[in-house]
Design a protein around this motif. Structure first.
Motif, PDB file in Angstrom:
ATOM      1  N   HIS A 114     -48.069 -14.521 -10.005  1.00  0.00           N
ATOM      2  CA  HIS A 114     -48.472 -12.915 -10.237  1.00  0.00           C
ATOM      3  C   HIS A 114     -49.625 -13.024 -11.477  1.00  0.00           C
ATOM      4  CE1 HIS A 114     -45.397 -13.123 -13.468  1.00  0.00           C
ATOM      5  NE2 HIS A 114     -46.261 -12.607 -14.044  1.00  0.00           N
ATOM      6  N   LEU A 115     -50.358 -11.990 -11.538  1.00  0.00           N
ATOM      7  CA  LEU A 115     -51.433 -12.051 -12.869  1.00  0.00           C
ATOM      8  C   LEU A 115     -51.000 -10.822 -13.446  1.00  0.00           C
ATOM      9  CD1 LEU A 115     -54.779 -12.918 -11.073  1.00  0.00           C
ATOM     10  CD2 LEU A 115     -53.422 -14.348 -12.393  1.00  0.00           C
ATOM     11  N   THR A 116     -51.280 -10.908 -14.866  1.00  0.00           N
ATOM     12  CA  THR A 116     -51.094  -9.895 -15.658  1.00  0.00           C
ATOM     13  C   THR A 116     -52.181  -8.945 -15.633  1.00  0.00           C
ATOM     14  OG1 THR A 116     -52.276 -10.654 -17.621  1.00  0.00           O
ATOM     15  CG2 THR A 116     -49.528 -11.144 -17.303  1.00  0.00           C
ATOM     16  N   GLN A 117     -52.344  -7.727 -16.050  1.00  0.00           N
ATOM     17  CA  GLN A 117     -53.614  -6.904 -15.898  1.00  0.00           C
ATOM     18  C   GLN A 117     -54.720  -7.606 -16.823  1.00  0.00           C
ATOM     19  OE1 GLN A 117     -52.933  -2.577 -15.972  1.00  0.00           O
ATOM     20  NE2 GLN A 117     -50.774  -2.959 -15.530  1.00  0.00           N
ATOM     21  N   ASP A 118     -54.456  -7.871 -17.977  1.00  0.00           N
ATOM     22  CA  ASP A 118     -55.182  -8.693 -18.744  1.00  0.00           C
ATOM     23  C   ASP A 118     -56.065  -9.792 -18.264  1.00  0.00           C
ATOM     24  OD1 ASP A 118     -55.041  -6.618 -20.777  1.00  0.00           O
ATOM     25  OD2 ASP A 118     -53.451  -7.749 -21.948  1.00  0.00           O
ATOM     26  N   GLU A 119     -55.135 -10.663 -17.601  1.00  0.00           N
ATOM     27  CA  GLU A 119     -55.706 -11.736 -16.898  1.00  0.00           C
ATOM     28  C   GLU A 119     -56.809 -11.437 -15.862  1.00  0.00           C
ATOM     29  OE1 GLU A 119     -51.935 -14.999 -17.251  1.00  0.00           O
ATOM     30  OE2 GLU A 119     -52.076 -13.578 -15.511  1.00  0.00           O
ATOM     31  N   LEU A 120     -56.352 -10.591 -15.058  1.00  0.00           N
ATOM     32  CA  LEU A 120     -57.471 -10.118 -13.956  1.00  0.00           C
ATOM     33  C   LEU A 120     -58.315  -9.462 -14.511  1.00  0.00           C
ATOM     34  CD1 LEU A 120     -57.683  -9.755 -10.819  1.00  0.00           C
ATOM     35  CD2 LEU A 120     -56.664  -7.513 -10.832  1.00  0.00           C
ATOM     36  N   ARG A 121     -58.195  -8.613 -15.590  1.00  0.00           N
ATOM     37  CA  ARG A 121     -59.494  -7.932 -16.074  1.00  0.00           C
ATOM     38  C   ARG A 121     -60.447  -8.771 -16.647  1.00  0.00           C
ATOM     39  NH1 ARG A 121     -56.775  -4.615 -18.847  1.00  0.00           N
ATOM     40  NH2 ARG A 121     -56.942  -2.842 -17.491  1.00  0.00           N
ATOM     41  N   LYS A 122     -59.831 -10.021 -17.406  1.00  0.00           N
ATOM     42  CA  LYS A 122     -60.644 -11.222 -17.879  1.00  0.00           C
ATOM     43  C   LYS A 122     -61.384 -11.714 -16.886  1.00  0.00           C
ATOM     44  CE  LYS A 122     -60.125 -14.980 -21.427  1.00  0.00           C
ATOM     45  NZ  LYS A 122     -61.218 -15.327 -20.873  1.00  0.00           N
ATOM     46  N   CYS A 123     -60.894 -12.156 -15.624  1.00  0.00           N
ATOM     47  CA  CYS A 123     -61.415 -12.985 -14.778  1.00  0.00           C
ATOM     48  C   CYS A 123     -62.613 -12.281 -14.288  1.00  0.00           C
ATOM     49  CB  CYS A 123     -60.467 -13.405 -13.741  1.00  0.00           C
ATOM     50  SG  CYS A 123     -59.407 -14.615 -14.234  1.00  0.00           S
ATOM     51  N   MET A 124     -62.103 -10.816 -13.852  1.00  0.00           N
ATOM     52  CA  MET A 124     -63.219  -9.785 -13.170  1.00  0.00           C
ATOM     53  C   MET A 124     -64.324  -9.333 -13.635  1.00  0.00           C
ATOM     54  SD  MET A 124     -61.906  -9.623 -10.008  1.00  0.00           S
ATOM     55  CE  MET A 124     -61.434 -11.486 -10.171  1.00  0.00           C
ATOM     56  N   THR A 125     -64.312  -9.574 -15.175  1.00  0.00           N
ATOM     57  CA  THR A 125     -65.435  -9.179 -16.140  1.00  0.00           C
ATOM     58  C   THR A 125     -66.369 -10.064 -16.605  1.00  0.00           C
ATOM     59  OG1 THR A 125     -64.018  -8.617 -17.951  1.00  0.00           O
ATOM     60  CG2 THR A 125     -64.427  -6.673 -16.388  1.00  0.00           C
ATOM     61  N   GLU A 126     -65.474 -11.430 -16.904  1.00  0.00           N
ATOM     62  CA  GLU A 126     -66.253 -12.456 -17.603  1.00  0.00           C
ATOM     63  C   GLU A 126     -66.664 -13.549 -16.525  1.00  0.00           C
ATOM     64  OE1 GLU A 126     -63.617 -13.548 -20.849  1.00  0.00           O
ATOM     65  OE2 GLU A 126     -63.427 -11.459 -21.549  1.00  0.00           O
ATOM     66  N   GLU A 127     -66.242 -13.476 -15.344  1.00  0.00           N
ATOM     67  CA  GLU A 127     -66.594 -14.449 -14.492  1.00  0.00           C
ATOM     68  C   GLU A 127     -67.505 -14.539 -13.359  1.00  0.00           C
ATOM     69  OE1 GLU A 127     -65.319 -17.837 -15.277  1.00  0.00           O
ATOM     70  OE2 GLU A 127     -64.215 -17.029 -16.942  1.00  0.00           O
ATOM     71  N   ASP A 147     -44.353  -0.602 -10.106  1.00  0.00           N
ATOM     72  CA  ASP A 147     -42.974  -0.782 -10.874  1.00  0.00           C
ATOM     73  C   ASP A 147     -43.009  -1.735 -11.804  1.00  0.00           C
ATOM     74  OD1 ASP A 147     -41.869   1.284  -9.248  1.00  0.00           O
ATOM     75  OD2 ASP A 147     -41.530  -0.044  -7.661  1.00  0.00           O
ATOM     76  N   LYS A 148     -43.731  -2.845 -11.621  1.00  0.00           N
ATOM     77  CA  LYS A 148     -43.619  -3.960 -12.594  1.00  0.00           C
ATOM     78  C   LYS A 148     -44.989  -4.167 -13.301  1.00  0.00           C
ATOM     79  CE  LYS A 148     -40.797  -6.428  -9.350  1.00  0.00           C
ATOM     80  NZ  LYS A 148     -40.866  -7.460  -8.077  1.00  0.00           N
ATOM     81  N   GLY A 149     -45.877  -3.400 -13.166  1.00  0.00           N
ATOM     82  CA  GLY A 149     -47.152  -3.439 -14.016  1.00  0.00           C
ATOM     83  C   GLY A 149     -47.986  -4.694 -14.059  1.00  0.00           C
ATOM     84  N   ILE A 150     -47.618  -5.591 -13.016  1.00  0.00           N
ATOM     85  CA  ILE A 150     -48.376  -6.929 -12.856  1.00  0.00           C
ATOM     86  C   ILE A 150     -49.093  -6.968 -11.323  1.00  0.00           C
ATOM     87  CG2 ILE A 150     -47.033  -8.246 -14.105  1.00  0.00           C
ATOM     88  CD1 ILE A 150     -45.422  -9.072 -11.969  1.00  0.00           C
ATOM     89  N   ILE A 151     -49.914  -7.807 -10.945  1.00  0.00           N
ATOM     90  CA  ILE A 151     -50.475  -7.989  -9.656  1.00  0.00           C
ATOM     91  C   ILE A 151     -49.796  -9.112  -8.988  1.00  0.00           C
ATOM     92  CG2 ILE A 151     -52.768  -8.746  -8.633  1.00  0.00           C
ATOM     93  CD1 ILE A 151     -52.972  -7.390 -12.233  1.00  0.00           C
ATOM     94  N   LEU A 152     -49.047  -8.677  -8.169  1.00  0.00           N
ATOM     95  CA  LEU A 152     -48.339  -9.766  -6.958  1.00  0.00           C
ATOM     96  C   LEU A 152     -49.352  -9.949  -6.094  1.00  0.00           C
ATOM     97  CD1 LEU A 152     -45.068  -7.672  -6.899  1.00  0.00           C
ATOM     98  CD2 LEU A 152     -45.504  -9.820  -8.117  1.00  0.00           C
ATOM     99  N   TYR A 153     -50.298 -10.879  -6.484  1.00  0.00           N
ATOM    100  CA  TYR A 153     -51.325 -11.240  -5.640  1.00  0.00           C
ATOM    101  C   TYR A 153     -51.295 -11.688  -4.109  1.00  0.00           C
ATOM    102  CZ  TYR A 153     -51.048 -16.138  -7.333  1.00  0.00           C
ATOM    103  OH  TYR A 153     -50.446 -17.197  -7.631  1.00  0.00           O
TER     104      TYR A 153
END
Length: 165
Positions: A114-127, A147-153
């Motif tokens: 899974h990814l945290t929201q911060d991890e996904l946000r960083k990748c999607m806005t900086e890469e 429910d979990k607040g994470i990305i179950l990719y």
């Protein structure tokens, strides 16, 4: 009927089907019913037709069909032949599920699944080709497990993948 005649009939049928889809998608955004759409809507129209060009590729498509003196509008008579060619050549097809999964796994450096929201946000806005704030919010609303607040990719990838038609 010969095999050649049958192949031509199938190609004609495919062409008619593609042009019908293009016309229907264009008409949704032709708010004035005058066979023009706002140039800013073209990316949405193209993507609704299951084509996923990059921003640079979309820019090239627009350059091909814009008026010599840009008006801010794209005419159907220019859009139809360009988009027909794109779809007949099967350009800009979305990535299959396994390719999308690998992309998420690259971001998941710890292989947590899974990814945290911060991890996904960083990748999607900086890469690569960065997402706009609006695109990011739209993706987050679809990707984050409420429910979990994470990305179950793995789950999200199967929702993102588009079946070939």
């Amino acid at each position: 009927m010969s095999a050649t005649d049958e192949a031509k009939e199938n190609a004609d049928s495919l062409l008619q089907d593609i042009q019908k889809k293009i016309t229907e998608a264009f008409d949704i955004f032709d708010h004035e019913s005058n066979k023009t759409v706002d140039v800013r809507e073209v990316g949405t129209i193209v993507r609704s037709l299951n084509c996923c060009p990059s921003e640079a590729e979309l820019h090239d498509m627009l350059a091909e069909i814009e008026e010599e003196e840009p008006t801010g509008y794209i005419r159907f008579e220019k859009f139809l032949p360009m988009m027909t060619k794109v779809m007949m050549e099967r350009r800009y097809k979305p990535n299959p599920e396994d390719v999308l999964l690998k992309a998420f796994q690259v971001m998941d450096t710890e292989m947590k699944g899974h990814l945290t929201q911060d991890e996904l946000r960083k990748c999607m806005t900086e890469e690569g080709e960065p997402f706009t704030q609006e695109e990011l919010e739209e993706m987050m609303s679809a990707a984050v497990d409420p429910d979990k607040g994470i990305i179950l990719y793995r789950d999200f990838v199967s929702e993102m993948a588009v079946e070939e038609t």
